[in-house]
Design an enzyme around this catalytic site. Structure first.
Site, mmCIF file in Angstrom:
data_model
loop_
_atom_site.group_PDB
_atom_site.id
_atom_site.type_symbol
_atom_site.label_atom_id
_atom_site.label_comp_id
_atom_site.label_asym_id
_atom_site.label_seq_id
_atom_site.Cartn_x
_atom_site.Cartn_y
_atom_site.Cartn_z
ATOM 1 N N HIS A 1 87.831 -8.895 55.141
ATOM 2 C CA HIS A 1 87.363 -7.898 56.105
ATOM 3 C C HIS A 1 88.530 -7.643 57.070
ATOM 4 C CE1 HIS A 1 83.142 -9.523 55.131
ATOM 5 N NE2 HIS A 1 83.360 -8.405 54.462
ATOM 6 N N GLU B 1 88.968 -8.753 60.904
ATOM 7 C CA GLU B 1 88.731 -10.157 61.277
ATOM 8 C C GLU B 1 90.094 -10.843 61.423
ATOM 9 O OE1 GLU B 1 84.373 -10.110 59.172
ATOM 10 O OE2 GLU B 1 85.845 -11.561 58.455
ATOM 11 N N HIS C 1 86.983 -16.016 57.768
ATOM 12 C CA HIS C 1 86.379 -14.824 58.384
ATOM 13 C C HIS C 1 86.063 -15.095 59.849
ATOM 14 C CE1 HIS C 1 85.148 -12.501 54.671
ATOM 15 N NE2 HIS C 1 85.527 -13.659 54.158
ATOM 16 N N GLU D 1 83.287 -18.953 58.686
ATOM 17 C CA GLU D 1 83.105 -17.998 59.790
ATOM 18 C C GLU D 1 83.546 -18.709 61.055
ATOM 19 O OE1 GLU D 1 82.139 -14.889 59.557
ATOM 20 O OE2 GLU D 1 81.170 -14.738 57.595
#
Ligand code: ZN
Length: 326
Positions: free
Chosen positions: A53, A56, A150, A213
């Site tokens: 992504h 990010e 991420h 994450e």
């Protein structure tokens, strides 16, 4: 020495795609994909990816620093390493993606999407991982790992967490220990296959894989990298094949997915606030979502939500419900 992030953002590949340093060999396999190989035999083949992504940014910067230290020789490399900056065009635009979410496309699922830079890139990354793991095995590096870095879009009651892809075989104790030491607050165990990069590497190459994450996304240059200290130290230990530093703080919480909320009908309504933080709890009986022919309710004494999103296309996941793992 070159700067992987800068050269990727500028779309400027190195003049020569391969090079030798006194302590390692490197090979530029394509935009944002750099392989580093030590001169000595090693057991591990490690893929670290970020920027699947494009907005990010913090993990991309963190990974770039790590590569700079390895190239400079200030940090020992004791694994075969493939560094992947996933989606350079969306990194340049500071967007999650340009056409469609690449992290739904892996494992051949790109064929279900309209052709775009992202479907082409997903396919290219699949091939590069296949070559990397194959060549590493031939050189004796048979233990495979993949960590995909991420940052979350929404706020979260657990700031840092890992998502383990569904796999029929047990997760390796070594990876679970590393994840514990990496300072994550929670681990989520998926119960079904998906199109993520880590599901692909786990399923196809039997890599020990996890999506990490690591907090909230900010533009390049605005990230407070000190809040990523523990994961950084764990990644440093990983590439040098050393034991990760001891965990500090509360112990890691383990969650299992118990419901996948799927938007199947045009009249789908999600009864979860768009501002709800990840891991917000809902009580038994609460109606999570409604659509013609189907109602999703909290079935356990309490379930917590992950990635709620009412605006997904028909047939896609509008959220996950989790319980603490028994
Ligand atoms: Zn992401």
């Amino acid at each position: 020495m070159f700067d992987v992030l800068a050269q990727t953002l500028e779309g400027r590949p190195p003049l020569n795609p391969v090079g030798q340093l006194p302590h390692l060999d490197w090979q530029w396999h394509g935009e944002g994909v750099l392989e580093l190989s030590p001169r000595h035999a090693c057991e591990k083949a490690v893929v670290i990816s970020a920027g699947v992504h494009g907005n990010e940014t913090a993990p991309i910067e963190l990974l770039n620093q790590l590569v700079a230290e390895l190239l400079a020789g200030s940090r020992p490399l004791n694994v075969r390493l493939l560094v992947v900056l996933g989606n350079p065009p969306s990194m340049r635009a500071n967007k999650r993606y340009l056409h469609a979410d690449m992290n739904r496309m892996f494992g051949g699922r790109h064929a279900r999407f309209d052709v775009s830079d992202e479907t082409v890139r997903a396919q290219e990354l699949e091939q590069l991982l296949a070559e990397f793991y194959h060549n590493a095995s031939a050189a004796g590096a048979t233990q495979r790992f993949h960590y995909d870095l991420h940052t979350a879009i929404r706020g979260s009651l657990h700031l840092r967490f890992g998502l383990l892809p569904f796999q029929p075989r047990p997760y390796s104790a070594e990876m679970l220990h590393w994840l514990e030491q990496a300072g994550l607050d929670a681990l989520v165990y998926h119960r079904s296959p998906g199109g993520t990069f880590t599901h692909f590497s786990s399923e196809v190459f039997q890599a020990e894989s996890c999506t990490l994450e690591l907090g909230k996304a900010l533009p390049f240059g605005h990230n407070e990298l000190s809040q990523f200290r523990q994961i950084r130290q764990a990644l440093e230990a990983l590439v040098s094949d050393l034991a990760p530093p001891q965990r500090r703080g509360e112990s890691l919480k383990h969650y299992q997915v118990v419901q996948d909320i799927i938007r199947e009908q045009p009249d789908f309504v999600l009864n979860i606030s768009p501002e709800a933080l990840n891991f917000t709890a809902y009580p038994q009986g609460y109606i999570l979502a409604e659509q013609s022919g189907k109602i999703y309710r909290v079935e356990h004494a309490e379930e917590v939500v992950l990635f709620p999103n009412p605006n997904v296309a028909l047939g896609l996941r509008a959220g996950l419900m989790l319980t603490l793992k028994d």
